[in-house]
Design a protein around this motif. Structure first.
Motif, PDB file in Angstrom:
ATOM      1  N   UNK A  79     -10.192  23.789 -35.575  1.00  0.00           N
ATOM      2  CA  UNK A  79      -9.771  24.661 -36.731  1.00  0.00           C
ATOM      3  C   UNK A  79      -8.935  25.617 -36.477  1.00  0.00           C
ATOM      4  N   UNK A  80      -8.938  26.366 -35.091  1.00  0.00           N
ATOM      5  CA  UNK A  80      -7.934  27.325 -34.711  1.00  0.00           C
ATOM      6  C   UNK A  80      -6.890  26.776 -34.206  1.00  0.00           C
ATOM      7  N   UNK A  81      -6.849  25.817 -33.643  1.00  0.00           N
ATOM      8  CA  UNK A  81      -5.563  24.936 -33.461  1.00  0.00           C
ATOM      9  C   UNK A  81      -4.501  24.781 -34.758  1.00  0.00           C
ATOM     10  N   UNK A 163      -7.804  18.927 -35.947  1.00  0.00           N
ATOM     11  CA  UNK A 163      -6.479  19.676 -36.235  1.00  0.00           C
ATOM     12  C   UNK A 163      -5.657  18.581 -36.883  1.00  0.00           C
ATOM     13  N   UNK A 164      -5.395  17.256 -36.484  1.00  0.00           N
ATOM     14  CA  UNK A 164      -4.449  16.552 -37.381  1.00  0.00           C
ATOM     15  C   UNK A 164      -4.946  16.201 -38.522  1.00  0.00           C
ATOM     16  N   UNK A 165      -6.326  16.201 -38.983  1.00  0.00           N
ATOM     17  CA  UNK A 165      -6.883  15.750 -40.133  1.00  0.00           C
ATOM     18  C   UNK A 165      -6.568  16.807 -41.207  1.00  0.00           C
ATOM     19  N   UNK A 170       0.433  12.588 -42.426  1.00  0.00           N
ATOM     20  CA  UNK A 170       1.066  11.835 -41.780  1.00  0.00           C
ATOM     21  C   UNK A 170       2.415  11.151 -42.041  1.00  0.00           C
ATOM     22  N   UNK A 171       2.397  10.777 -43.469  1.00  0.00           N
ATOM     23  CA  UNK A 171       3.296  10.149 -43.956  1.00  0.00           C
ATOM     24  C   UNK A 171       4.574  11.260 -44.262  1.00  0.00           C
ATOM     25  N   UNK A 172       5.414  11.233 -43.590  1.00  0.00           N
ATOM     26  CA  UNK A 172       6.648  12.175 -43.841  1.00  0.00           C
ATOM     27  C   UNK A 172       7.354  11.674 -44.929  1.00  0.00           C
ATOM     28  N   UNK A 173       7.665  10.547 -45.217  1.00  0.00           N
ATOM     29  CA  UNK A 173       8.433  10.003 -46.233  1.00  0.00           C
ATOM     30  C   UNK A 173       7.950  10.453 -47.523  1.00  0.00           C
ATOM     31  N   UNK A 174       6.813  10.216 -47.656  1.00  0.00           N
ATOM     32  CA  UNK A 174       6.010  10.524 -49.040  1.00  0.00           C
ATOM     33  C   UNK A 174       6.167  11.927 -49.284  1.00  0.00           C
ATOM     34  N   UNK A 188       3.622  16.759 -39.549  1.00  0.00           N
ATOM     35  CA  UNK A 188       2.238  16.651 -39.420  1.00  0.00           C
ATOM     36  C   UNK A 188       1.892  17.169 -37.926  1.00  0.00           C
ATOM     37  N   UNK A 189       0.733  17.887 -37.911  1.00  0.00           N
ATOM     38  CA  UNK A 189       0.309  18.407 -36.517  1.00  0.00           C
ATOM     39  C   UNK A 189       0.269  17.210 -35.580  1.00  0.00           C
ATOM     40  N   UNK A 190       0.913  17.501 -34.228  1.00  0.00           N
ATOM     41  CA  UNK A 190       0.903  16.409 -33.634  1.00  0.00           C
ATOM     42  C   UNK A 190       0.851  17.098 -32.029  1.00  0.00           C
ATOM     43  N   UNK A 191       0.059  16.473 -31.230  1.00  0.00           N
ATOM     44  CA  UNK A 191       0.220  16.856 -29.804  1.00  0.00           C
ATOM     45  C   UNK A 191       0.952  15.793 -28.870  1.00  0.00           C
ATOM     46  N   UNK A 192       1.871  16.223 -28.491  1.00  0.00           N
ATOM     47  CA  UNK A 192       2.748  15.620 -27.728  1.00  0.00           C
ATOM     48  C   UNK A 192       2.387  15.535 -26.373  1.00  0.00           C
ATOM     49  N   UNK A 193       2.065  16.451 -25.646  1.00  0.00           N
ATOM     50  CA  UNK A 193       1.624  16.578 -24.374  1.00  0.00           C
ATOM     51  C   UNK A 193       0.128  16.047 -24.220  1.00  0.00           C
ATOM     52  N   UNK A 194      -0.246  15.029 -24.085  1.00  0.00           N
ATOM     53  CA  UNK A 194      -1.723  14.584 -23.940  1.00  0.00           C
ATOM     54  C   UNK A 194      -2.360  15.211 -22.555  1.00  0.00           C
TER      55      UNK A 194
END
Length: 241
Positions: A79-81, A163-165, A170-174, A188-194
């Motif tokens: 939630x904080x993220x 956080x992603x939810x 996630x559908x950026x085209x829509x 969309x919220x995304x974590x690139x550095x796993x």
């Protein structure tokens, strides 16, 4: 003249250690710490113990509870993220009848800020969880340390998914179609550095081990200190100064 009568040889004298004596008052006799049984037993607080600490079942139960409690903290981290992470602006356009999505600010560092926010929050949660576990159970132990690491990793995974939810779809085209051509919307919220998922368990392990080493209980000395050497005189008496 008859030979003098000699008394028969005395029977074999058994030492008190060899003789079996029933326990008195219904209690078993205290074991001898000098007995060579492969391991020694030492008194502590009027009782005898072969090993310190609770049993393995108790430690495993406490470790399972610790892992679940730490992992549930991932809900708050997620939630904080979602709340504190910077937004990545996108913009949609129509090219040859198809929608195409671009970054509005190609030189922006919002995506890096998203990963950095998660990492800093995870480090803070690792510190708090390690301190809480140490205060609740100062004794430590291998199962507890493993539970702290596993709980931190599960909490990071849970926070990532939450956080992603909670973030944009996630559908950026829509989203681009819904917003309209040339209108800015959030990515969309995304974590690139796993690798940020390891920040929580790593911080928790380092801090907990440090607290245990500095402030944890110490094992008592099982063997008493040796008697001081006193020089003997010529007749076996202690020589004076």
């Amino acid at each position: 003249m008859s030979a003098p009568l000699t008394p028969p040889p005395p029977p074999h004298e058994h030492s008190a250690r060899d003789a079996w004596q029933p326990p008195s008052d219904g209690h078993a006799a205290a074991p001898d710490p000098q007995r060579k049984t492969g391991h020694a037993e030492y008194p502590r607080h009027g009782r005898w113990y072969e090993q310190d600490g609770p049993g393995m079942k108790t430690e495993m139960r406490e470790a399972a509870v610790t892992a679940v409690a730490v992992a549930l903290g991932g809900v708050l981290l997620g939630v904080l993220w979602w709340w504190l992470a910077p937004r990545v602006p996108l913009v949609g356009d129509v090219v040859s009848g198809n929608w195409v999505v671009y970054l509005k600010d190609t030189e922006g560092e919002q995506a890096v800020g998203v990963d950095g926010t998660f990492s800093l929050l995870a480090l803070g949660f690792g510190v708090v969880s390690a301190l809480a576990v140490f205060l609740v159970r100062r004794r430590g132990g291998v199962p507890l340390v493993v539970a702290l690491a596993v709980g931190g990793l599960l909490g990071s995974l849970l926070a990532w998914r939450i956080g992603v939810w909670l973030g944009p779809a996630q559908d950026v085209v829509a989203q681009a179609r819904s917003a309209g051509k040339g209108v800015t919307f959030d990515a969309p919220l995304k974590l690139n550095a796993k690798g940020a998922l390891l920040a929580w368990p790593f911080a928790a392990l380092v801090l907990h081990l440090g607290l245990t080493a500095l402030f944890g209980p110490r094992d008592p000395d099982h063997f008493p200190p040796p008697d001081p050497y006193v020089p003997q005189g010529p007749h076996g008496a202690a020589s004076g100064s």
